[in-house]
Structure formats: C-alpha cells, structure tokens
Scaffold this motif. Structure first.
Motif, PDB file in Angstrom:
ATOM      1  N   ALA A 199       0.696  -0.998  -0.076  1.00  0.00           N
ATOM      2  CA  ALA A 199       0.057  -0.028  -0.107  1.00  0.00           C
ATOM      3  C   ALA A 199       0.939   1.213   0.005  1.00  0.00           C
ATOM      4  N   SER A 200       2.070   1.082   0.660  1.00  0.00           N
ATOM      5  CA  SER A 200       2.880   2.338   0.734  1.00  0.00           C
ATOM      6  C   SER A 200       3.713   2.513  -0.562  1.00  0.00           C
ATOM      7  N   LEU A 201       4.170   1.695  -0.833  1.00  0.00           N
ATOM      8  CA  LEU A 201       5.277   1.641  -2.016  1.00  0.00           C
ATOM      9  C   LEU A 201       4.554   1.682  -3.543  1.00  0.00           C
ATOM     10  N   HIS A 202       3.594   1.511  -3.570  1.00  0.00           N
ATOM     11  CA  HIS A 202       2.985   1.294  -4.997  1.00  0.00           C
ATOM     12  C   HIS A 202       3.009   2.758  -5.718  1.00  0.00           C
ATOM     13  N   ASN A 203       3.432   2.597  -6.849  1.00  0.00           N
ATOM     14  CA  ASN A 203       3.565   3.793  -7.840  1.00  0.00           C
ATOM     15  C   ASN A 203       4.731   4.701  -6.960  1.00  0.00           C
ATOM     16  N   THR A 204       5.728   4.460  -6.443  1.00  0.00           N
ATOM     17  CA  THR A 204       6.655   5.474  -5.913  1.00  0.00           C
ATOM     18  C   THR A 204       8.040   4.769  -6.598  1.00  0.00           C
ATOM     19  N   PRO A 205       9.040   5.620  -6.573  1.00  0.00           N
ATOM     20  CA  PRO A 205      10.417   5.311  -7.399  1.00  0.00           C
ATOM     21  C   PRO A 205      10.907   4.143  -6.448  1.00  0.00           C
ATOM     22  N   MET A 206      11.463   3.556  -7.555  1.00  0.00           N
ATOM     23  CA  MET A 206      12.379   2.134  -6.859  1.00  0.00           C
ATOM     24  C   MET A 206      13.471   2.691  -6.312  1.00  0.00           C
ATOM     25  N   GLY A 207      14.373   3.635  -6.921  1.00  0.00           N
ATOM     26  CA  GLY A 207      15.699   4.091  -6.350  1.00  0.00           C
ATOM     27  C   GLY A 207      15.321   5.173  -5.635  1.00  0.00           C
ATOM     28  N   ALA A 208      15.830   5.464  -4.255  1.00  0.00           N
ATOM     29  CA  ALA A 208      15.678   6.418  -3.438  1.00  0.00           C
ATOM     30  C   ALA A 208      16.600   7.457  -3.838  1.00  0.00           C
ATOM     31  N   ARG A 209      18.133   6.908  -4.032  1.00  0.00           N
ATOM     32  CA  ARG A 209      19.210   7.545  -4.660  1.00  0.00           C
ATOM     33  C   ARG A 209      19.156   8.363  -5.740  1.00  0.00           C
ATOM     34  N   ARG A 210      19.889   9.498  -6.058  1.00  0.00           N
ATOM     35  CA  ARG A 210      19.752  10.207  -7.111  1.00  0.00           C
ATOM     36  C   ARG A 210      20.614   9.353  -8.397  1.00  0.00           C
ATOM     37  N   ARG A 211      21.799   8.550  -7.905  1.00  0.00           N
ATOM     38  CA  ARG A 211      22.462   7.890  -8.901  1.00  0.00           C
ATOM     39  C   ARG A 211      22.007   6.693  -9.098  1.00  0.00           C
ATOM     40  N   SER A 212      20.946   6.291  -8.551  1.00  0.00           N
ATOM     41  CA  SER A 212      20.543   4.802  -8.595  1.00  0.00           C
ATOM     42  C   SER A 212      20.009   4.603 -10.053  1.00  0.00           C
ATOM     43  N   PRO A 213      20.184   3.383 -10.599  1.00  0.00           N
ATOM     44  CA  PRO A 213      19.703   3.067 -12.233  1.00  0.00           C
ATOM     45  C   PRO A 213      18.277   2.893 -11.960  1.00  0.00           C
TER      46      PRO A 213
END
Length: 275
Positions: free
Chosen positions: A126-140
């Motif tokens: 419920a909380s992570l749906h439709n949110t970015p997978m990588g939190a860091r800016r340089r994450s692929p």
C-alpha cells in the motif's frame, strides 16, 4: 498495651497482603491471556506481486530494497521467453559486430516476494505502490516505479502449482507442434513418392502414363486449319470469304445510296419480264 498495638499492626497488614495476592493473580491471568492471544494470532506469511521489473533488476536488488520494511523470505522472478531472449541476443551480436561475447542481460517479466508477516506485506504494497524504486539520485532504478499488489489468501504453494502447470502446458504445446510438423513432413514425403511412381509408371518420367488421357474438343482455329488442309479446301475457303465480303459490301452500298436490298433489285427484273 504492646500486645494491643501488635494486634492492630497484624490486622492492618492482612488486607495489604490480600491485595498483593490479587494483583499477582491478575498479572498472571493477563500474561496467560496474552500468551493465548499470541498463539491465536500466529504469524502468517504474505506474498506481494511485482508487475513491472526494469532491465538489469535482480532478486538481490529487491531483497535489499524491501528488507528495510520487514523480513523478506523467498523471492522468485519469471524470466523472459525463449523467443525474446534469442531476439535480444541476435540484436546484441549485430550491435557488437558479430562477436561471440556480446553484452546481453537476462531480464525478467514479473516477480513474487514473500514476507514473513502478511501485515508487513500489506503495508509495503500500500505504501510503495507507484513510488520510485531507487531513492538515491544515482540509482539506475530511480525513474522506475514500484508496481506492487498484495495477493490475498495466496501462498507459495499456489505459486509453485501455477508454475508447474505452466511448464506442463508449455511442454504439451511443444509436443503437439512437433507431432503436427512430423505429420506434415510424412504427408509431403508420401506425396513425392506417389508422384514419382505416377510419372515413372511406363518407364518415362517426362511423359505421363496411359491413365492420364482425356479428349479435348478442337477449337475453331483447329477446325479451320483442318478444312484448309483438305484437297480444294483452300480455294473453297477463299471463295466463301469473297462471297461474305461481297454480301457485306452490297448491304453497305444499299444503306448508303438508299437502293433496295440485293434481293429486291433482283426481283424487279423478273416482274418486268413477266409483264
């Protein structure tokens, strides 16, 4: 006096000891109820479905990302089909100039993640749906979004059965396709052998045998050629053509000059002679 005071102290201490015993009994009862409740509310694992898996995303990545929210159990990713893998390999080989060791990454289409507690699984979906997978800016995987769904009353045994059923269906389909190709090949070979026997029935493969005979009706051109080939046929043909041409010319002149038709012009002299 001392005896009376001691009796009073004993009388005051008795209710206090009774109260302590009651409190201890209540605490023991609460602990037993909590133990029973915890036994009733046993931990049930839950499964979350991943509908989108970006390229180069592996089970180790999803385990590292989701372990921050709860204990993660088993993880399974469904690999791409054989046709897609072959196309990707061919594209990678063509891009690298036909080298054998071309850069090709095995990607996946969907996945399932098991959490030790289904409440954690529900909260994560419920909380992570439709949110970015990588939190860091340089994450692929920064620009890829989670596509999570909690599977209600779905266990890992259901997933194993589903995968086994898909494998069985795939094998059965492959077996049917192989059988169909074999039937088509056998039919083609039988037709070739039958054709060879049919053409080589009387010893000449370039000429059909006697069973391949039929009567063709002669055409108009063939009939005219036959008539012209007879003795005197050429002269008769020329005469008939001349008569037809003269007849057509008489009718044309009659229509042009308003003269009577050839039959009427030939009938008038007969009338004059009779008179």
């Amino acid at each position: 006096m001392a005896a009376a005071e001691s009796e009073k102290e004993v009388a005051e201490l008795e209710p206090l000891e009774g109260r302590d015993l009651e409190l201890e009994a209540e605490e023991e009862q609460e602990e037993s109820e909590e133990a029973v409740g915890s036994a009733k509310k046993r931990v049930v694992p839950g499964i979350v479905y991943l509908g989108h898996i970006p390229p180069r995303f592996r089970p180790l990545h999803v385990r590292n990302l989701l372990s921050a929210y709860g204990e993660v159990g088993r993880v399974f990713f469904q690999p791409e089909g054989g046709f897609v893998r072959r196309k990707k390999k061919a594209a990678a080989a063509s891009a690298s100039g036909g080298k054998k060791r071309s850069k090709y990454s095995k990607d996946y289409t969907e996945g399932w993640v098991e959490f030790r507690d289904k409440r954690v699984a529900k909260r994560v979906a419920a909380s992570l749906h439709n949110t970015p997978m990588g939190a860091r800016r340089r994450s692929p995987f920064r620009y890829d979004l989670w596509n999570l769904k909690y599977l209600h009353r779905f266990t890992w045994s259901h997933l194993s059965e589903h995968l086994a059923f898909e494998r069985q269906v795939r094998r059965q389909r492959l077996r049917a396709e192989v059988a169909q190709a074999k039937r088509e090949t056998d039919f083609y070979l039988r037709s070739v052998e039958r054709g060879k026997r049919f053409l080589a029935a009387d010893g000449d493969a370039t000429r059909p045998n006697g069973s391949w005979t039929f009567a063709q009706r002669p055409t108009e051109q063939e009939l005219r050629a036959r008539k012209a080939a007879r003795p005197g046929g050429r002269e008769r043909a020329h005469l008939a053509n001349a008569q037809d041409q003269a007849r057509s010319n008489r009718g044309l002149l009659a229509r042009i000059f308003g003269a009577p038709p050839p039959s009427e012009s030939m009938g008038d002299p007969m009338v004059v002679k009779d008179s």
